[in-house]
Write an enzyme that holds these catalytic residues in place. Sequence first.
Site, PDB file in Angstrom:
ATOM      1  N   VAL A  94       0.823  -1.207   0.000  1.00 21.67           N
ATOM      2  CA  VAL A  94       0.000   0.000   0.000  1.00 21.67           C
ATOM      3  C   VAL A  94       0.865   1.268   0.000  1.00 21.67           C
ATOM      4  O   VAL A  94       0.661   2.183  -0.801  1.00 21.67           O
ATOM      5  CB  VAL A  94      -0.937   0.014   1.233  1.00 21.67           C
ATOM      6  CG1 VAL A  94      -1.974   1.081   1.073  1.00 21.67           C
ATOM      7  CG2 VAL A  94      -1.582  -1.335   1.425  1.00 21.67           C
ATOM      8  N   GLY A 154       6.543  -3.100   4.973  1.00 15.14           N
ATOM      9  CA  GLY A 154       5.678  -3.454   6.100  1.00 15.14           C
ATOM     10  C   GLY A 154       6.036  -2.673   7.354  1.00 15.14           C
ATOM     11  O   GLY A 154       6.970  -1.864   7.360  1.00 15.14           O
ATOM     12  N   ASP A 181      -2.528  -1.077  15.910  1.00 12.86           N
ATOM     13  CA  ASP A 181      -1.434  -1.721  15.169  1.00 12.86           C
ATOM     14  C   ASP A 181      -0.576  -2.618  16.065  1.00 12.86           C
ATOM     15  O   ASP A 181      -0.029  -3.616  15.612  1.00 12.86           O
ATOM     16  CB  ASP A 181      -0.514  -0.656  14.550  1.00 12.86           C
ATOM     17  CG  ASP A 181      -1.060  -0.086  13.249  1.00 12.86           C
ATOM     18  OD1 ASP A 181      -2.238  -0.350  12.917  1.00 12.86           O
ATOM     19  OD2 ASP A 181      -0.299   0.640  12.564  1.00 12.86           O
ATOM     20  N   HIS A 239     -29.301   8.289 -10.433  1.00 13.16           N
ATOM     21  CA  HIS A 239     -28.664   8.335 -11.748  1.00 13.16           C
ATOM     22  C   HIS A 239     -28.341   9.779 -12.102  1.00 13.16           C
ATOM     23  O   HIS A 239     -29.178  10.659 -11.875  1.00 13.16           O
ATOM     24  CB  HIS A 239     -29.612   7.754 -12.797  1.00 13.16           C
ATOM     25  CG  HIS A 239     -29.060   7.839 -14.187  1.00 13.16           C
ATOM     26  ND1 HIS A 239     -28.034   7.015 -14.630  1.00 13.16           N
ATOM     27  CD2 HIS A 239     -29.362   8.666 -15.223  1.00 13.16           C
ATOM     28  CE1 HIS A 239     -27.741   7.323 -15.888  1.00 13.16           C
ATOM     29  NE2 HIS A 239     -28.527   8.323 -16.275  1.00 13.16           N
TER      30      HIS A 239
HETATM   31  P1  FAD Z   1      -0.276   4.939  15.915  1.00 15.87           P
HETATM   32  O1  FAD Z   1      -1.119   5.748  15.020  1.00 15.87           O
HETATM   33  O2  FAD Z   1       0.981   4.386  15.438  1.00 15.87           O
HETATM   34  O3  FAD Z   1      -0.145   5.735  17.262  1.00 15.87           O
HETATM   35  C1  FAD Z   1       0.654   5.308  18.308  1.00 15.87           C
HETATM   36  C2  FAD Z   1       1.135   6.516  19.078  1.00 15.87           C
HETATM   37  O4  FAD Z   1       1.781   6.071  20.259  1.00 15.87           O
HETATM   38  C3  FAD Z   1       2.162   7.354  18.340  1.00 15.87           C
HETATM   39  O5  FAD Z   1       1.742   8.703  18.302  1.00 15.87           O
HETATM   40  C4  FAD Z   1       3.444   7.219  19.171  1.00 15.87           C
HETATM   41  O6  FAD Z   1       4.208   8.423  19.196  1.00 15.87           O
HETATM   42  C5  FAD Z   1       2.893   6.895  20.528  1.00 15.87           C
HETATM   43  N1  FAD Z   1       3.797   6.137  21.387  1.00 15.87           N
HETATM   44  C6  FAD Z   1       4.428   4.971  21.116  1.00 15.87           C
HETATM   45  N2  FAD Z   1       5.095   4.527  22.183  1.00 15.87           N
HETATM   46  C7  FAD Z   1       4.887   5.439  23.165  1.00 15.87           C
HETATM   47  C8  FAD Z   1       5.297   5.545  24.517  1.00 15.87           C
HETATM   48  N3  FAD Z   1       6.030   4.587  25.083  1.00 15.87           N
HETATM   49  N4  FAD Z   1       4.908   6.632  25.238  1.00 15.87           N
HETATM   50  C9  FAD Z   1       4.142   7.597  24.678  1.00 15.87           C
HETATM   51  N5  FAD Z   1       3.708   7.541  23.402  1.00 15.87           N
HETATM   52  C10 FAD Z   1       4.070   6.479  22.670  1.00 15.87           C
HETATM   53  N6  FAD Z   1      -4.426   3.595   7.617  1.00 15.87           N
HETATM   54  C11 FAD Z   1      -5.644   3.816   7.096  1.00 15.87           C
HETATM   55  O7  FAD Z   1      -6.646   3.304   7.612  1.00 15.87           O
HETATM   56  N7  FAD Z   1      -5.817   4.623   5.995  1.00 15.87           N
HETATM   57  C12 FAD Z   1      -4.762   5.208   5.386  1.00 15.87           C
HETATM   58  O8  FAD Z   1      -4.948   5.923   4.394  1.00 15.87           O
HETATM   59  C13 FAD Z   1      -3.464   4.988   5.912  1.00 15.87           C
HETATM   60  N8  FAD Z   1      -2.394   5.564   5.343  1.00 15.87           N
HETATM   61  C14 FAD Z   1      -1.155   5.366   5.896  1.00 15.87           C
HETATM   62  C15 FAD Z   1      -0.056   5.957   5.278  1.00 15.87           C
HETATM   63  C16 FAD Z   1       1.208   5.772   5.794  1.00 15.87           C
HETATM   64  C17 FAD Z   1       2.390   6.424   5.126  1.00 15.87           C
HETATM   65  C18 FAD Z   1       1.381   4.991   6.967  1.00 15.87           C
HETATM   66  C19 FAD Z   1       2.738   4.815   7.572  1.00 15.87           C
HETATM   67  C20 FAD Z   1       0.304   4.393   7.588  1.00 15.87           C
HETATM   68  C21 FAD Z   1      -0.981   4.561   7.044  1.00 15.87           C
HETATM   69  N9  FAD Z   1      -2.094   3.963   7.604  1.00 15.87           N
HETATM   70  C22 FAD Z   1      -3.337   4.158   7.060  1.00 15.87           C
HETATM   71  C23 FAD Z   1      -1.992   3.111   8.800  1.00 15.87           C
HETATM   72  C24 FAD Z   1      -2.402   3.905  10.060  1.00 15.87           C
HETATM   73  O9  FAD Z   1      -1.597   5.045  10.175  1.00 15.87           O
HETATM   74  C25 FAD Z   1      -2.245   3.014  11.293  1.00 15.87           C
HETATM   75  O10 FAD Z   1      -2.955   1.810  11.109  1.00 15.87           O
HETATM   76  C26 FAD Z   1      -2.802   3.725  12.529  1.00 15.87           C
HETATM   77  O11 FAD Z   1      -2.142   4.947  12.740  1.00 15.87           O
HETATM   78  C27 FAD Z   1      -2.648   2.842  13.771  1.00 15.87           C
HETATM   79  O12 FAD Z   1      -3.165   3.511  14.862  1.00 15.87           O
HETATM   80  P2  FAD Z   1      -2.661   3.205  16.366  1.00 15.87           P
HETATM   81  O13 FAD Z   1      -3.455   4.120  17.228  1.00 15.87           O
HETATM   82  O14 FAD Z   1      -2.717   1.762  16.626  1.00 15.87           O
HETATM   83  O15 FAD Z   1      -1.137   3.604  16.393  1.00 15.87           O
HETATM   84  P1  NAD Z   2       2.489  -3.918   3.019  1.00 14.47           P
HETATM   85  O1  NAD Z   2       2.445  -5.105   3.850  1.00 14.47           O
HETATM   86  O2  NAD Z   2       1.232  -3.345   2.446  1.00 14.47           O
HETATM   87  O3  NAD Z   2       3.447  -4.162   1.756  1.00 14.47           O
HETATM   88  C1  NAD Z   2       4.787  -4.535   1.883  1.00 14.47           C
HETATM   89  C2  NAD Z   2       5.234  -5.124   0.561  1.00 14.47           C
HETATM   90  O4  NAD Z   2       6.627  -5.309   0.619  1.00 14.47           O
HETATM   91  C3  NAD Z   2       4.604  -6.479   0.265  1.00 14.47           C
HETATM   92  O5  NAD Z   2       4.149  -6.504  -1.062  1.00 14.47           O
HETATM   93  C4  NAD Z   2       5.748  -7.446   0.506  1.00 14.47           C
HETATM   94  O6  NAD Z   2       5.661  -8.624  -0.270  1.00 14.47           O
HETATM   95  C5  NAD Z   2       6.931  -6.586   0.084  1.00 14.47           C
HETATM   96  N1  NAD Z   2       8.215  -6.983   0.645  1.00 14.47           N
HETATM   97  C6  NAD Z   2       8.462  -7.418   1.907  1.00 14.47           C
HETATM   98  N2  NAD Z   2       9.777  -7.661   2.041  1.00 14.47           N
HETATM   99  C7  NAD Z   2      10.360  -7.352   0.863  1.00 14.47           C
HETATM  100  C8  NAD Z   2      11.700  -7.389   0.390  1.00 14.47           C
HETATM  101  N3  NAD Z   2      12.701  -7.783   1.180  1.00 14.47           N
HETATM  102  N4  NAD Z   2      11.955  -6.996  -0.869  1.00 14.47           N
HETATM  103  C9  NAD Z   2      10.937  -6.582  -1.685  1.00 14.47           C
HETATM  104  N5  NAD Z   2       9.651  -6.543  -1.285  1.00 14.47           N
HETATM  105  C10 NAD Z   2       9.370  -6.915  -0.029  1.00 14.47           C
HETATM  106  O7  NAD Z   2       3.274  -2.822   3.875  1.00 14.47           O
HETATM  107  P2  NAD Z   2       3.471  -1.270   3.655  1.00 14.47           P
HETATM  108  O8  NAD Z   2       3.143  -0.866   2.266  1.00 14.47           O
HETATM  109  O9  NAD Z   2       4.809  -0.967   4.216  1.00 14.47           O
HETATM  110  O10 NAD Z   2       2.364  -0.667   4.620  1.00 14.47           O
HETATM  111  C11 NAD Z   2       2.399  -0.959   6.028  1.00 14.47           C
HETATM  112  C12 NAD Z   2       1.030  -0.916   6.618  1.00 14.47           C
HETATM  113  O11 NAD Z   2       0.506   0.394   6.594  1.00 14.47           O
HETATM  114  C13 NAD Z   2       0.080  -1.798   5.852  1.00 14.47           C
HETATM  115  O12 NAD Z   2      -0.298  -2.856   6.717  1.00 14.47           O
HETATM  116  C14 NAD Z   2      -1.088  -0.953   5.526  1.00 14.47           C
HETATM  117  O13 NAD Z   2      -2.280  -1.529   5.992  1.00 14.47           O
HETATM  118  C15 NAD Z   2      -0.856   0.357   6.258  1.00 14.47           C
HETATM  119  N6  NAD Z   2      -1.167   1.428   5.292  1.00 14.47           N
HETATM  120  C16 NAD Z   2      -2.465   1.580   4.912  1.00 14.47           C
HETATM  121  C17 NAD Z   2      -2.789   2.524   3.958  1.00 14.47           C
HETATM  122  C18 NAD Z   2      -4.207   2.662   3.519  1.00 14.47           C
HETATM  123  O14 NAD Z   2      -5.078   2.133   4.191  1.00 14.47           O
HETATM  124  N7  NAD Z   2      -4.485   3.364   2.426  1.00 14.47           N
HETATM  125  C19 NAD Z   2      -1.797   3.325   3.403  1.00 14.47           C
HETATM  126  C20 NAD Z   2      -0.498   3.130   3.803  1.00 14.47           C
HETATM  127  C21 NAD Z   2      -0.199   2.185   4.773  1.00 14.47           C
END
Ligand code: FAD
Ligand code: NAD
Length: 463
Positions: free
Chosen positions: A185, A269, A310, A442
């Site tokens: 993703v 990942g 997560d 529509h």
């Molecule tokens: P997080 O959002 O990771 O929040 C955890 C928080 O805990 C952080 O702010 C961290 O600073 C804090 N923390 C950690 N340890 C400590 C500690 N010991 N003391 C105090 N604070 C601490 N998901 C979607 O559904 N849609 C998307 O479009 C999407 N796009 C994404 C794009 C990118 C580039 C990435 C990286 C992720 C994306 N995700 C998306 C995934 C989404 O961001 C996560 O699934 C989501 O943020 C998880 O929420 P969480 O509350 O479990 O943890």
């Molecule tokens: P991902 O699991 O979506 O994809 C990782 C990809 O890397 C896979 O296709 C895997 O086969 C490949 N891969 C793993 N090891 C490799 C290697 N050594 N060499 C080449 N390819 C390799 O993980 P991501 O894209 O890093 O995203 C992380 C998480 O963040 C996902 O679980 C996703 O749900 C979340 N996320 C969600 C959104 C959204 O909801 N729109 C957007 C961004 C991220």
Amino acid sequence: MSESFDLIVIGAGPGGYVAAIRAAQLGLKTAVIEREAKLGGTCLRVGCIPSKALLESSELYEQSREHFAERGIVVNDVGINLPQMMEHKDGVVAQLDGGIQGLLKKNRVARYFGHGRMLGGGQVEVTEDGGNVVSLSAKSILIATGSVSSSFPGMEPDGDRIGTSTEALSWPEVPEHLVVIGAGVIGLELGTVWRRLGSKVTVLEYLPRILPGTDSQVAKEAQKILQKQGMNFQLGTRVKNVSANELGCTIEIEDQDSITCDRVLIAVGRRPCTDNLGLDAAGVATDKRGFIQVNSAYGTTAPGVYAIGDVIGGAMLAHKAEEEGIAFAEKLATGTGHINYGTIPGVIYTAPEIASVGETEDALKERGHKIKVGRFSFAANGRARAAGHMEGFVKIIADAETDRILGVHIIGAHAGELIAEAAVAMEFGASAEDLARCCHAHPTLAEAVKEAAMAVDRRAIHS
Ligand code: FAD
Ligand code: NAD
């Protein structure tokens, strides 16, 4: 004397802050500990929101350059002001952070700014930026510390040219050649941003396909469309090593020539974030990959300590974390709370978008489940034609005997909005016929969902 609470939440991402608000609404004295100045977690700071801001801006740029002329709109001298684009993104993040700060205040959730660590026995310490330590205690503790980017030996970020999604959301210039490792993703979303802004993008993927876990027909269609847009894929590719110097990066690949490029995005990942959290002191067990193990009430192996989002694994999605936050708080305060993990949608914000809910055809077939499949292409939808978004299709999978909808997969414009209807239908246990008999306005893209439902019974009208 340490201040005591009914509930302390560690981490203010979408899981943590939502759980805290719901717990406070239900009358629990609640505190949140977050070590970043901004609230909202990965999602708001360096995930969902900033990536979508850049996806929107880069899409506008591409549309104005490549597609306005055919509609009779003349725009001269279209260019990019990257600092302004980044400023807009940062502004969106800042506004939403302010919103969450306000929501915590409104709900009387106490906010502690620092690193939280469990000491056992309901005790938690917060180490503030300057080293000052604040002691807190609570009847219940919720771990919502989220996840961080993974990497592999030989493939570590260097904080400069070799970056993770966090750096790729803020690069100061458009790389001439960007290599993305991982066709998941993040790789496809951020690869799309930089391709639109002018980079040559090469995506290296270990598996023989892109987007593992996504319906394979949809993934194939996505690859075809993304390739047509100019993204290059090298599948079945094993990266041996990534290195960088001031001139650029070199990627060594098993049995293939090395690749040189300006920047590398590692998107292979994410892993649970539990560094220095005091898991051992509290008695919280993890699985082999480091995810915290929980029972159906989100209880960990330590009494009174819970975890969501997560950090417990499953779909790493913001809305999954939020739903868990609410279910957890309701279970804690009232004894009941629920999530249907079978109806959590997923959306990938490429153009076209890719959205799904429920099971894939591949998984159902592998289990020998008897199914019926209906498909309808956006090329046959009037609104899609008028808007110039003819790519993609809606696919609905139903049980062969009962007609109950088991999965919906959409690749097409606004698929992320369209999937909500499918999720609601599935939550209500709808059959494909139920959906087919609902009147859809529509001309709308949603008519393609209705037609796909009709196609399950081989009675689509417009194909
Ligand atoms: P997080 O959002 O990771 O929040 C955890 C928080 O805990 C952080 O702010 C961290 O600073 C804090 N923390 C950690 N340890 C400590 C500690 N010991 N003391 C105090 N604070 C601490 N998901 C979607 O559904 N849609 C998307 O479009 C999407 N796009 C994404 C794009 C990118 C580039 C990435 C990286 C992720 C994306 N995700 C998306 C995934 C989404 O961001 C996560 O699934 C989501 O943020 C998880 O929420 P969480 O509350 O479990 O943890
Ligand atoms: P991902 O699991 O979506 O994809 C990782 C990809 O890397 C896979 O296709 C895997 O086969 C490949 N891969 C793993 N090891 C490799 C290697 N050594 N060499 C080449 N390819 C390799 O993980 P991501 O894209 O890093 O995203 C992380 C998480 O963040 C996902 O679980 C996703 O749900 C979340 N996320 C969600 C959104 C959204 O909801 N729109 C957007 C961004 C991220």
